[in-house]
Design an enzyme around this catalytic site. Structure first.
Site, short mmCIF file in Angstrom:
data_model
loop_
_atom_site.label_atom_id
_atom_site.label_comp_id
_atom_site.label_asym_id
_atom_site.label_seq_id
_atom_site.Cartn_x
_atom_site.Cartn_y
_atom_site.Cartn_z
N THR A 469 0.80 -1.22 0.00
CA THR A 469 0.00 0.00 0.00
C THR A 469 0.83 1.27 0.00
O THR A 469 0.30 2.35 -0.25
CB THR A 469 -0.92 0.01 1.23
OG1 THR A 469 -0.13 -0.23 2.40
CG2 THR A 469 -1.98 -1.08 1.12
N LYS A 703 -8.12 10.23 4.53
CA LYS A 703 -9.23 9.27 4.59
C LYS A 703 -8.87 7.85 4.18
O LYS A 703 -9.59 6.92 4.52
CB LYS A 703 -10.39 9.77 3.72
CG LYS A 703 -11.14 10.97 4.31
CD LYS A 703 -12.35 11.30 3.47
CE LYS A 703 -13.21 12.36 4.12
NZ LYS A 703 -14.39 12.70 3.29
N GLU A 707 -9.81 0.81 -0.26
CA GLU A 707 -11.09 0.23 -0.67
C GLU A 707 -11.82 1.03 -1.74
O GLU A 707 -12.50 0.46 -2.60
CB GLU A 707 -12.01 0.09 0.55
CG GLU A 707 -11.94 -1.25 1.24
CD GLU A 707 -10.67 -1.44 2.06
OE1 GLU A 707 -10.31 -2.60 2.32
OE2 GLU A 707 -10.03 -0.45 2.43
#
Length: 740
Positions: A469, A703, A707
């Protein structure tokens, strides 16, 4: 003054280690005297083991031990009741070798330990097992009528207003539609593996593929009745996980069990076929009923979902709640039920619940738009939710309208001919579809530790995970900017239980939560530096308050007066100390946050081309506009969204774990037959990050992006296919035979 690193497209700081092969993954560690384990999997889906014959296997060259339910060491606390090592599920989790019962196909039933992997694999083929077969139940569609309410609902069902059926029956426009999504498996590039180093004092160093090293450690300590101080779990590099690393998988249990018994290093890794034996996105049947007025305003929504779970546990997902969140509607009725099957418990898979539930909702909205003879984007704007209706509270920030505007402009949506089958390119039917994406923006507790050395280098650490990520990189950027240091002088450390506490990495909460903890730790370090700088006689910083001190280029200086400054390393030298460190625990401000609804939003626009004769589908263009607060690194953020879009395309067109109900087994359990998108399937994609400020969601205003790239994409593809062909396919994946 150096440029601020946050917001800059910095390449991954761990990239060189990965491309040169220096980054080590769980199965790549080797220690003197290491032995290897190979797992024997059940050939049946339900029944009992009558006997296991290991005589021939034990005679094979290199074999050291074979473990099964008949001789499992008493080291293992196999009757452990469920504890929260992953996610709040109800029931009892599967424990390897607990009994002679077979609960699902490919259940691990024996572990062969040998001097080499090849010897263990060969010996495993010699293990003879006789089963008493029982009738299994694995057909999801045939058992929809045998559903029950979850015994523990992770996501309380929130209905509001009047009964939806009554409102819909009285309405002018009614839509009643059903969608079916079958099984998907995670299939990360790195398969699950655990390497255990046994130490003379009985302690263990465990290299595990996991999204939470502390999670794995706590599980192993509980199962084997060990002090947590006796187990160190490391997972510095993870080759993809997508949720498959949230629960400790059975190879970790087996590797530790064997290491404790044999008192030597052990490695156990799963095959690609065995990766299909645990966890998956659950098959889900959804029914949506929508009622609208002639002017396209939603009057009522009813959303019912039935998903599969195992016979062991009730696995639940947030599938239906999105229907009460995404659009303005006063009357919303939702329900969620489970069908228990003889399979392993499903597991959170990238955008769990959201990818499934929003797909059905957004396809239903597209259907409704055609019924109303209105543009699908216009329908969404008419029903735009300015406030969060459950509780009637504002959103902490919401730039979804701007996502619609910028995404539509970039895509050229205004040029769309709404009539299905009206747009063509030679023999290709061209379709344009769109959908909305939504995901919750979480802030979870995290500890962080920063340490400044006399050489001007800064280390920043927390026990979080980076499974591709970009966490290493954003940790580095955040600490570098906050302490005013070049990124080359900052080292990020993670994936180690010896580091500061952090929860599982997942749910899109890692970036915002970890960087908020780093901010708190850096603020503490700044205060310590200022305090030391004040100690010198005639110090120009004597009366300086912490908020008046700035840090840049390795110096601390007075805000507005950069001539008054001191080098950070000089502060340490004046105190004759080699290091100065600070730790912090970042907690969400619950009192502040509960007054707001916190979500990430997106708008996805897709073009498909469908061969009019063959029914083959090619996604030819994608535009995704995302509002996700502050973007820490546009380069890694872009990759996150691109990865999510690929997942959404795979969900729509490719991925399908095929269950052979005669044997209760997924039959395409390999990468040759489990189809995932490849380069030829994916076009150039445009990603737009819409500017969004949010000082509620967390101190960094971030945020998360893991996803949101997935959610809505499959629906946009499906809606584009309908526009191209005039055929509404309601079962995923959409294959050419369904279009023909």
């Amino acid at each position: 003054m150096q440029d601020n690193p946050i917001g800059k497209p910095l390449s991954r700081v761990d990239g060189p280690l990965k491309v040169t092969g220096e980054a080590k993954y769980a199965a790549e560690y080797h220690f003197p005297g290491m032995v290897y384990g190979y797992i024997v999997s059940s050939k049946i889906a339900k029944g009992k083991i009558q006997f296991i014959d290991t005589a021939k296997a034990m005679e094979a060259e290199g074999v050291i031990a074979i473990y099964s339910h008949e001789n499992v060491p008493k080291l293992a606390r196999l009757d452990l009741s469920y504890k929260d090592h992953d996610a709040p599920l109800s029931g009892k989790p599967f424990r390897p070798f607990y009994t002679d019962k077979i609960l699902f196909s490919q259940q691990p039933v024996a572990l062969v330990i040998a001097e080499t992997f090849e010897q263990a694999r060969y010996a495993a083929s010699l293990v003879q097992i006789r089963y008493l077969v029982a009738k299994h139940t694995t057909n999801f569609e045939e058992n929809l009528g045998n559903s029950h309410k979850p015994s523990l609902n992770r996501f309380p069902i929130k209905s509001r207003g009047k009964k939806a059926d009554k409102i819909i029956s009285e309405g002018d426009v009614r839509l009643d539609t059903e969608y079916l999504h079958m099984y998907e498996h995670h299939n990360p590039m790195e398969m699950h593996a655990t390497t255990v180093q046994y130490h003379d004092d009985g302690s263990l160093t465990v290299y595990d593929k996991t999204q939470g090293v502390l999670n794995s450690r706590n599980y192993l300590a509980d199962v084997f009745k060990l002090s947590k101080k006796k187990i160190r779990v490391l997972s510095p590099f993870v080759g993809g996980a997508f949720g498959s690393g949230l629960r400790p998988q059975y190879q970790a249990f087996m590797a530790v069990m064997a290491a404790l018994q044999l008192k030597r290093p052990v490695k156990v890794s799963l095959t690609r076929q065995q990766m299909f034996s645990f966890g998956h996105r659950p098959a889900t049947h959804q029914r949506l009923t929508l009622g609208a007025s002639p002017n396209a305003q939603l009057k009522a929504i009813k959303h019912v979902a039935i998903a599969e779970t195992s016979q062991l546990e009730d696995y639940t997902e947030n599938v239906v709640n999105w229907s009460g969140t995404l659009y303005q509607c006063n009357n919303v009725e939702t329900n969620y039920r489970l069908v228990p099957l003889d399979i392993y418990t499903p597991l959170d898979m990238r955008a769990p619940g959201g990818a499934t539930g929003v797909h059905a909702l957004e396809c239903a909205m597209d259907e409704l738009a055609y019924k109303l003879n209105i543009d699908p984007l216009e329908l969404r704007l008419i029903n735009y939710a300015e406030r969060f209706q459950d509780g009637d509270i504002p959103f902490s920030s919401k730039e979804l309208k701007e996502c619609y505007r910028q995404g539509a402009e970039k895509f050229g949506w205004s040029r769309r001919n709404p009539e299905p089958r009206s747009m063509k390119d030679d023999n290709q039917l061209v379709g344009w579809g769109m959908a909305t994406g939504i995901w919750e923006a979480f802030h979870v507790p995290v500890r962080a530790h920063v340490k400044l050395s006399i050489d001007g280098k800064l280390s920043v650490s927390t026990a979080t995970s980076d499974f591709g990520t970009g966490t290493y990189t954003i940790m580095t950027q955040t600490a570098a900017q906050l302490m005013g240091l070049p990124v080359t002088d900052v080292e990020a450390k993670l994936g180690d239980t010896n580091l500061a506490w952090a929860p599982l990495s997942g749910g899109s909460f890692t970036a915002g939560s970890v960087t908020s903890a780093i901010k708190a730790a850096c603020d503490g370090l700044k205060k310590k530096l200022l305090k030391l700088a004040k100690k010198a006689s005639n110090s120009p910083f004597k009366k300086l308050k912490p908020e008046q001190a700035e840090f840049n280029d390795g110096y601390m200086y007075v805000t507005g007066n950069p001539e008054i400054r001191i080098k950070l390393t000089d502060i340490l030298q004046s105190e004759k100390t080699n290091t100065l460190e600070a730790k912090a625990f970042s907690l969400p401000n619950v009192l502040k946050q509960r007054k707001y609804a916190r979500y990430t939003h997106s708008a996805v626009f897709v073009e498909v081309k469908v061969d009019e004769d063959l029914g083959t589908v090619h996604v030819s263009r994608v535009v995704s506009a995302v509002a996700a607060g502050k973007i820490l690194n546009p380069k890694t953020a872009h990759s996150q969204i691109i990865g999510g879009l690929v997942w959404g395309i795979g969900m729509a067109l490719h991925e399908d774990s095929v269950m052979d109900n005669q044997f209760g087994r997924f039959v395409n359990h390999n990468l040759a037959e489990y189809h995932i998108p490849v380069n030829a399937d994916i076009p150039e994609m445009d990603v737009i990050f819409v500017n969004e400020h949010d000082d509620i969601v967390n101190p960094m205003g971030v945020k998360g992006l893991g996803e949101i790239g997935v959610v809505g994409t499959a629906a946009a593809v499906a809606n584009a296919i309908f526009h191209a062909t005039g055929k509404r396919v309601k079962k995923l994946p959409i294959t050419l035979d369904t279009l023909l």
